[in-house]
Design an enzyme around this catalytic site. Structure first.
Site, short mmCIF file in Angstrom:
data_model
loop_
_atom_site.label_atom_id
_atom_site.label_comp_id
_atom_site.label_asym_id
_atom_site.label_seq_id
_atom_site.Cartn_x
_atom_site.Cartn_y
_atom_site.Cartn_z
N ARG A 224 -5.31 -3.21 -0.48
CA ARG A 224 -6.70 -2.96 -0.11
C ARG A 224 -7.36 -4.30 0.22
NH1 ARG A 224 -5.46 1.41 0.75
NH2 ARG A 224 -6.13 3.36 -0.20
N HIS A 272 -5.18 -0.85 9.31
CA HIS A 272 -4.77 0.10 8.25
C HIS A 272 -3.79 1.15 8.80
CE1 HIS A 272 -6.16 1.90 4.16
NE2 HIS A 272 -4.91 2.26 4.43
P1 NDP Z 1 1.41 3.35 -7.59
O1 NDP Z 1 0.27 3.80 -8.40
O2 NDP Z 1 2.65 4.17 -7.58
O3 NDP Z 1 1.84 1.87 -8.02
C1 NDP Z 1 0.94 0.88 -8.38
C2 NDP Z 1 1.72 -0.35 -8.86
O4 NDP Z 1 0.78 -1.42 -9.09
C3 NDP Z 1 2.46 -0.12 -10.17
O5 NDP Z 1 3.67 -0.82 -10.17
C4 NDP Z 1 1.51 -0.71 -11.21
O6 NDP Z 1 2.13 -1.20 -12.37
C5 NDP Z 1 0.97 -1.89 -10.42
N1 NDP Z 1 -0.30 -2.35 -10.98
C6 NDP Z 1 -1.47 -1.67 -11.10
N2 NDP Z 1 -2.41 -2.42 -11.70
C7 NDP Z 1 -1.81 -3.60 -11.97
C8 NDP Z 1 -2.25 -4.79 -12.60
N3 NDP Z 1 -3.50 -4.91 -13.08
N4 NDP Z 1 -1.38 -5.81 -12.72
C9 NDP Z 1 -0.11 -5.68 -12.25
N5 NDP Z 1 0.37 -4.59 -11.65
C10 NDP Z 1 -0.47 -3.55 -11.52
O7 NDP Z 1 0.84 3.15 -6.11
P2 NDP Z 1 1.62 3.30 -4.70
O8 NDP Z 1 2.85 2.46 -4.76
O9 NDP Z 1 1.78 4.73 -4.36
O10 NDP Z 1 0.53 2.67 -3.71
C11 NDP Z 1 0.07 1.36 -3.88
C12 NDP Z 1 -1.12 1.09 -2.98
O11 NDP Z 1 -0.71 0.91 -1.63
C13 NDP Z 1 -2.18 2.18 -2.87
O12 NDP Z 1 -3.02 2.21 -3.99
C14 NDP Z 1 -2.92 1.77 -1.61
O13 NDP Z 1 -3.95 0.86 -1.96
C15 NDP Z 1 -1.85 1.05 -0.79
N6 NDP Z 1 -1.46 1.80 0.40
C16 NDP Z 1 -1.73 1.25 1.65
C17 NDP Z 1 -1.36 1.89 2.80
C18 NDP Z 1 -1.53 1.23 4.13
O14 NDP Z 1 -1.29 1.87 5.17
N7 NDP Z 1 -1.89 -0.03 4.18
C19 NDP Z 1 -0.73 3.22 2.76
C20 NDP Z 1 -0.46 3.70 1.43
C21 NDP Z 1 -0.84 3.01 0.30
P3 NDP Z 1 2.83 -0.17 -13.43
O15 NDP Z 1 4.06 0.34 -12.72
O16 NDP Z 1 3.19 -1.04 -14.56
O17 NDP Z 1 1.81 0.89 -13.70
C1 OXD Z 2 -3.68 4.53 1.59
C2 OXD Z 2 -3.02 5.50 2.43
O1 OXD Z 2 -3.80 4.74 0.39
O2 OXD Z 2 -3.21 5.44 3.66
O3 OXD Z 2 -4.08 3.49 2.14
O4 OXD Z 2 -2.26 6.33 1.90
#
Ligand code: NDP
Ligand code: OXD
Length: 309
Positions: A224, A272
């Site tokens: 983000r 995005h």
């Molecule tokens: P998940 O919820 O599956 O994974 C989040 C990961 O981040 C986990 O490994 C979690 O750790 C880690 N995490 C969260 N908070 C912290 C912290 N404070 N310190 C360290 N690690 C942390 O999310 P997804 O993998 O499904 O998606 C990730 C992000 O990707 C979405 O939230 C979105 O913002 C972004 N995204 C962007 C897209 C784009 O087109 N640019 C499309 C899709 C998603 P733990 O495993 O220990 O809980």
């Molecule tokens: C996001 C998505 O979370 O596009 O950014 O899925």
């Protein structure tokens, strides 16, 4: 009972069609089509207008259109008892992994510079980095980050990951928590951010973090926009602390025309699009959660309000 779909600026006819084809018996309505707000028990939402959910008193659950839920977590008009779910889809992870590899290769081979040379009709050669010369660090090894890290590892890159809690057995080196952050950053010539946006991760990519990366590292932000402190990123690029950055996400979106990122040397921008949710691929899981809600079964892909993701 009906499903509300709301996402200003998105082509919603494809979504409506995909949901209706999945189950023609369920009414799927845009806000302007809702005659009786009491019918709405489930919503599929992205960047909903402020206050929208105040109008649906029987709303029980909201699914994000994507993997991220920060737009739902930050909405003060969603009562705490409304359940939040998100999209988990193999296509979303696979598309993200291909995008990350493409950006890494663009960086290693200097394609951005050659695009500029072409516009200047300039014939000039530079050396390049090989995959074996760099280590890639993936911040956030959740559903998508874990897949991306494994994909890059299989492609031949040396990869490590960082998360809040430690995954016991990924096929790459893992670091976790504040204690593991320094060692993780020191091993990240290319840093990919795939964190969710929470109070703990907002502004995480700041000068303090950047200064722990190897000199001349490259940043790829796919999480983000608000993960990055814009001013610190520009400073790090201007001082050569970072070699460059590829940014796919911004705060706000769309990125305003007068934002300095558009003209900043060293920044490549995509709007995005690293991974786009495919309506045909995800309509069945959205409809499944709607039916689960209606029959009192636990929902899938739920979000922890406490953790914020
Ligand atoms: P998940 O919820 O599956 O994974 C989040 C990961 O981040 C986990 O490994 C979690 O750790 C880690 N995490 C969260 N908070 C912290 C912290 N404070 N310190 C360290 N690690 C942390 O999310 P997804 O993998 O499904 O998606 C990730 C992000 O990707 C979405 O939230 C979105 O913002 C972004 N995204 C962007 C897209 C784009 O087109 N640019 C499309 C899709 C998603 P733990 O495993 O220990 O809980
Ligand atoms: C996001 C998505 O979370 O596009 O950014 O899925």
């Amino acid at each position: 009972m009906s499903i509300l779909i709301v996402s200003p600026g998105r082509q919603l006819d494809r979504w409506k069609k995909a949901l209706v084809e999945t189950d023609p018996s369920v009414p799927v309505l845009l806000p302007e089509e809702v005659k009786n707000p009491d019918d709405i028990v489930f919503a599929l939402a992205w960047n909903q207008p402020p206050g929208l959910f105040k109008h649906y008193p029987r709303l029980k659950a909201i699914s994000s259109f994507g993997a991220g839920v920060d737009h739902l977590m930050s909405d003060p008009h969603i009562p705490k008892e409304v359940m939040l779910t998100r999209i988990i889809d193999p296509l979303l992870s696979a598309d993200m992994a291909e995008f990350a590899l493409a950006v890494i290769m663009k960086h290693l081979r200097g394609f951005t510079r050659y695009s500029r040379y072409q516009r200047e009709s300039r014939w000039k050669k530079h050396g390049y980095l090989r995959m074996k010369d760099v280590q890639v660090g993936v911040m956030g090894t959740g559903v998508i980050g874990q897949y991306v890290a494994s994909f890059l590892h299989q492609a031949g890159l040396t990869v490590c990951g960082w998360s809040r809690t430690k995954d016991p057995k990924p096929p790459f080196e893992m670091f976790s928590g504040k204690d593991g952050l320094g060692s993780f950053l020191a091993a990240s010539d290319i840093l990919i951010c795939l964190l969710p946006l929470t109070e703990a991760t907002r502004g995480i990519i700041n000068m303090e973090l950047i200064s722990q990366l190897p000199h001349g590292a490259f940043l790829i932000n796919l999480g983000r926009g608000a993960h990055v402190v814009d001013h610190d990123l520009i400073g790090a690029l201007n001082h050569g602390r970072l070699a460059g950055a590829h940014l796919d996400v911004f705060d706000p979106e769309p990125l305003p025309e007068d934002h300095p990122f558009w003209r900043q040397e060293g920044i490549d921008i995509t709007p995005h699009v690293a991974s786009l949710t495919d309506p045909l691929s995800v309509a069945p899981q959205v409809m499944d959660n709607y039916h689960r809600l209606c029959s009192g079964k636990p929902l899938k892909n739920t979000v922890s309000r406490k953790q914020g993701y």
